[in-house]
Write a protein that holds these residues in place. Sequence first.
Motif, PDB file in Angstrom:
ATOM      1  N   ARG A 113      21.498  94.572  32.454  1.00  0.00           N
ATOM      2  CA  ARG A 113      20.780  94.131  31.256  1.00  0.00           C
ATOM      3  C   ARG A 113      19.636  93.163  31.544  1.00  0.00           C
ATOM      4  O   ARG A 113      18.773  92.977  30.704  1.00  0.00           O
ATOM      5  N   SER A 114      19.653  92.532  32.702  1.00  0.00           N
ATOM      6  CA  SER A 114      18.598  91.560  32.999  1.00  0.00           C
ATOM      7  C   SER A 114      18.471  91.394  34.503  1.00  0.00           C
ATOM      8  O   SER A 114      19.384  91.732  35.271  1.00  0.00           O
ATOM      9  N   ARG A 115      17.347  90.847  34.921  1.00  0.00           N
ATOM     10  CA  ARG A 115      17.142  90.583  36.345  1.00  0.00           C
ATOM     11  C   ARG A 115      18.125  89.533  36.854  1.00  0.00           C
ATOM     12  O   ARG A 115      18.611  89.630  37.987  1.00  0.00           O
ATOM     13  N   LEU A 116      18.401  88.542  36.029  1.00  0.00           N
ATOM     14  CA  LEU A 116      19.342  87.508  36.455  1.00  0.00           C
ATOM     15  C   LEU A 116      20.731  88.093  36.673  1.00  0.00           C
ATOM     16  O   LEU A 116      21.429  87.713  37.625  1.00  0.00           O
ATOM     17  N   GLU A 117      21.132  89.038  35.840  1.00  0.00           N
ATOM     18  CA  GLU A 117      22.436  89.689  36.029  1.00  0.00           C
ATOM     19  C   GLU A 117      22.484  90.457  37.336  1.00  0.00           C
ATOM     20  O   GLU A 117      23.497  90.437  38.047  1.00  0.00           O
ATOM     21  N   VAL A 118      21.389  91.106  37.675  1.00  0.00           N
ATOM     22  CA  VAL A 118      21.337  91.844  38.943  1.00  0.00           C
ATOM     23  C   VAL A 118      21.476  90.888  40.122  1.00  0.00           C
ATOM     24  O   VAL A 118      22.228  91.150  41.075  1.00  0.00           O
ATOM     25  N   VAL A 119      20.771  89.774  40.085  1.00  0.00           N
ATOM     26  CA  VAL A 119      20.812  88.810  41.190  1.00  0.00           C
ATOM     27  C   VAL A 119      22.206  88.211  41.354  1.00  0.00           C
ATOM     28  O   VAL A 119      22.703  88.057  42.487  1.00  0.00           O
ATOM     29  N   LEU A 120      22.881  87.890  40.246  1.00  0.00           N
ATOM     30  CA  LEU A 120      24.154  87.173  40.317  1.00  0.00           C
ATOM     31  C   LEU A 120      25.373  88.091  40.436  1.00  0.00           C
ATOM     32  O   LEU A 120      26.383  87.686  41.018  1.00  0.00           O
ATOM     33  N   CYS A 121      25.284  89.323  39.924  1.00  0.00           N
ATOM     34  CA  CYS A 121      26.486  90.135  39.755  1.00  0.00           C
ATOM     35  C   CYS A 121      26.463  91.478  40.470  1.00  0.00           C
ATOM     36  O   CYS A 121      27.438  92.241  40.332  1.00  0.00           O
ATOM     37  N   TYR A 122      25.413  91.792  41.205  1.00  0.00           N
ATOM     38  CA  TYR A 122      25.339  93.107  41.854  1.00  0.00           C
ATOM     39  C   TYR A 122      25.469  92.939  43.365  1.00  0.00           C
ATOM     40  O   TYR A 122      24.537  92.484  44.036  1.00  0.00           O
ATOM     41  N   PRO A 123      26.621  93.318  43.931  1.00  0.00           N
ATOM     42  CA  PRO A 123      26.826  93.135  45.378  1.00  0.00           C
ATOM     43  C   PRO A 123      25.860  93.954  46.223  1.00  0.00           C
ATOM     44  O   PRO A 123      25.542  93.561  47.345  1.00  0.00           O
ATOM     45  N   GLY A 124      25.405  95.099  45.700  1.00  0.00           N
ATOM     46  CA  GLY A 124      24.451  95.886  46.470  1.00  0.00           C
ATOM     47  C   GLY A 124      23.158  95.132  46.704  1.00  0.00           C
ATOM     48  O   GLY A 124      22.615  95.118  47.826  1.00  0.00           O
ATOM     49  N   PHE A 125      22.652  94.476  45.678  1.00  0.00           N
ATOM     50  CA  PHE A 125      21.431  93.673  45.828  1.00  0.00           C
ATOM     51  C   PHE A 125      21.678  92.485  46.754  1.00  0.00           C
ATOM     52  O   PHE A 125      20.849  92.172  47.622  1.00  0.00           O
ATOM     53  N   GLN A 126      22.814  91.835  46.601  1.00  0.00           N
ATOM     54  CA  GLN A 126      23.129  90.691  47.457  1.00  0.00           C
ATOM     55  C   GLN A 126      23.275  91.101  48.918  1.00  0.00           C
ATOM     56  O   GLN A 126      22.831  90.390  49.831  1.00  0.00           O
ATOM     57  N   ALA A 127      23.893  92.275  49.144  1.00  0.00           N
ATOM     58  CA  ALA A 127      24.039  92.752  50.523  1.00  0.00           C
ATOM     59  C   ALA A 127      22.676  93.008  51.153  1.00  0.00           C
ATOM     60  O   ALA A 127      22.473  92.752  52.358  1.00  0.00           O
ATOM     61  N   LEU A 128      21.727  93.502  50.368  1.00  0.00           N
ATOM     62  CA  LEU A 128      20.386  93.734  50.904  1.00  0.00           C
ATOM     63  C   LEU A 128      19.698  92.422  51.261  1.00  0.00           C
ATOM     64  O   LEU A 128      18.957  92.339  52.248  1.00  0.00           O
ATOM     65  N   LEU A 129      19.952  91.369  50.477  1.00  0.00           N
ATOM     66  CA  LEU A 129      19.393  90.058  50.820  1.00  0.00           C
ATOM     67  C   LEU A 129      19.937  89.573  52.162  1.00  0.00           C
ATOM     68  O   LEU A 129      19.183  89.092  53.023  1.00  0.00           O
ATOM     69  N   PHE A 130      21.248  89.666  52.334  1.00  0.00           N
ATOM     70  CA  PHE A 130      21.847  89.291  53.616  1.00  0.00           C
ATOM     71  C   PHE A 130      21.257  90.127  54.751  1.00  0.00           C
ATOM     72  O   PHE A 130      20.985  89.613  55.845  1.00  0.00           O
ATOM     73  N   HIS A 131      21.071  91.418  54.483  1.00  0.00           N
ATOM     74  CA  HIS A 131      20.562  92.294  55.544  1.00  0.00           C
ATOM     75  C   HIS A 131      19.124  91.924  55.918  1.00  0.00           C
ATOM     76  O   HIS A 131      18.766  91.953  57.104  1.00  0.00           O
ATOM     77  N   ARG A 132      18.286  91.603  54.931  1.00  0.00           N
ATOM     78  CA  ARG A 132      16.902  91.256  55.256  1.00  0.00           C
ATOM     79  C   ARG A 132      16.861  90.044  56.190  1.00  0.00           C
ATOM     80  O   ARG A 132      16.090  90.015  57.156  1.00  0.00           O
ATOM     81  N   PHE A 133      17.691  89.076  55.900  1.00  0.00           N
ATOM     82  CA  PHE A 133      17.727  87.877  56.749  1.00  0.00           C
ATOM     83  C   PHE A 133      18.305  88.203  58.124  1.00  0.00           C
ATOM     84  O   PHE A 133      17.763  87.804  59.168  1.00  0.00           O
ATOM     85  N   ALA A 134      19.419  88.950  58.151  1.00  0.00           N
ATOM     86  CA  ALA A 134      20.036  89.327  59.427  1.00  0.00           C
ATOM     87  C   ALA A 134      19.084  90.182  60.260  1.00  0.00           C
ATOM     88  O   ALA A 134      19.004  90.041  61.490  1.00  0.00           O
ATOM     89  N   ARG A 135      18.338  91.049  59.608  1.00  0.00           N
ATOM     90  CA  ARG A 135      17.383  91.899  60.310  1.00  0.00           C
ATOM     91  C   ARG A 135      16.272  91.055  60.945  1.00  0.00           C
ATOM     92  O   ARG A 135      15.837  91.321  62.077  1.00  0.00           O
ATOM     93  N   TRP A 136      15.797  90.053  60.225  1.00  0.00           N
ATOM     94  CA  TRP A 136      14.769  89.183  60.769  1.00  0.00           C
ATOM     95  C   TRP A 136      15.272  88.462  62.014  1.00  0.00           C
ATOM     96  O   TRP A 136      14.561  88.376  63.028  1.00  0.00           O
ATOM     97  N   LEU A 137      16.490  87.952  61.966  1.00  0.00           N
ATOM     98  CA  LEU A 137      17.076  87.295  63.127  1.00  0.00           C
ATOM     99  C   LEU A 137      17.218  88.270  64.291  1.00  0.00           C
ATOM    100  O   LEU A 137      16.937  87.944  65.451  1.00  0.00           O
ATOM    101  N   TRP A 138      17.658  89.488  63.997  1.00  0.00           N
ATOM    102  CA  TRP A 138      17.866  90.501  65.032  1.00  0.00           C
ATOM    103  C   TRP A 138      16.549  90.843  65.725  1.00  0.00           C
ATOM    104  O   TRP A 138      16.485  90.951  66.954  1.00  0.00           O
ATOM    105  N   GLN A 139      15.491  91.010  64.953  1.00  0.00           N
ATOM    106  CA  GLN A 139      14.202  91.380  65.517  1.00  0.00           C
ATOM    107  C   GLN A 139      13.587  90.254  66.359  1.00  0.00           C
ATOM    108  O   GLN A 139      12.780  90.524  67.255  1.00  0.00           O
TER     109      GLN A 139
END
Length: 261
Positions: free
Chosen positions: A24-50
């Motif tokens: 219903r909202s962007r804030l709901e996606v940020v706080l309640c969607y594990p798929g979006f949160q997992a992508l955030l973790f991955h972006r950071f982990a990918r930067w460290l890996w590279q």
Amino acid sequence: MIAMLLKNLRDEIDATLARDPAARSRLEVVLCYPGFQALLFHRFARWLWQHGWLLAGRFVSHVGRVLTGIEIHPGARIGKRVFIDHGMGVVIGETAQVGDDCTLYQGVTLGGTSLTRGAKRHPTLGNGVIVGSHAQILGPFRVGDGARIGAQALVQAEVPDGARMVGIRARPLGTRPAEPASEPVFQPYGICEDIPDPVARALNGLVDEVTSLRARLAELERSATERAERDALRPSPRGFGSSRHPGGMAETMIENWTCAS
């Protein structure tokens, strides 16, 4: 660079809103969607890996897995506007590549079947691919743009663009019709109403064949009955070699052979 990062995050949030009517909202996606949160973790982990921080990248990836239930190796390459719906149990291997605008559902595995270090071991998903829940895509091959992988499918070979794969092992059901680029159609779980059931199609073919054979058998039985009735009404020969039928024996043998055939 920060503006580009924020734009990419906004695009991923908007992709979630476009593909999930429950959001219903962007804030709901940020706080309640594990798929979006997992992508955030991955972006950071990918930067460290590279940048050579391999252990730190793996640790951040592990923290993301503990918090979201989604395991993405920091070596994997994830495109833009990727949507991981529900997400629990998703596994994306080290050499996997996921294109733009892809959708993965819970339990999906992009796995490898080789133990060779440094080699390409995991699949590559093209753009706009939808992978249904608990589908397993195993091996270093490509899944074409716009392909649809059905739930529980086991894919171990190349998938052409636009193909629809179902079953264990997965088999194609044909390519999707071309869609206007300006109006893309999203299909939840990679399923649409016009996907035929291959088992039902095979059974329907057998039923049609049996019906055809029954009609042919009835025609043969009718022909045999009419022949028998004609033979019953035909007068019997007077004898062998009679004066009125000098060829009686030969004619009788020919008639008996004709009826038998």
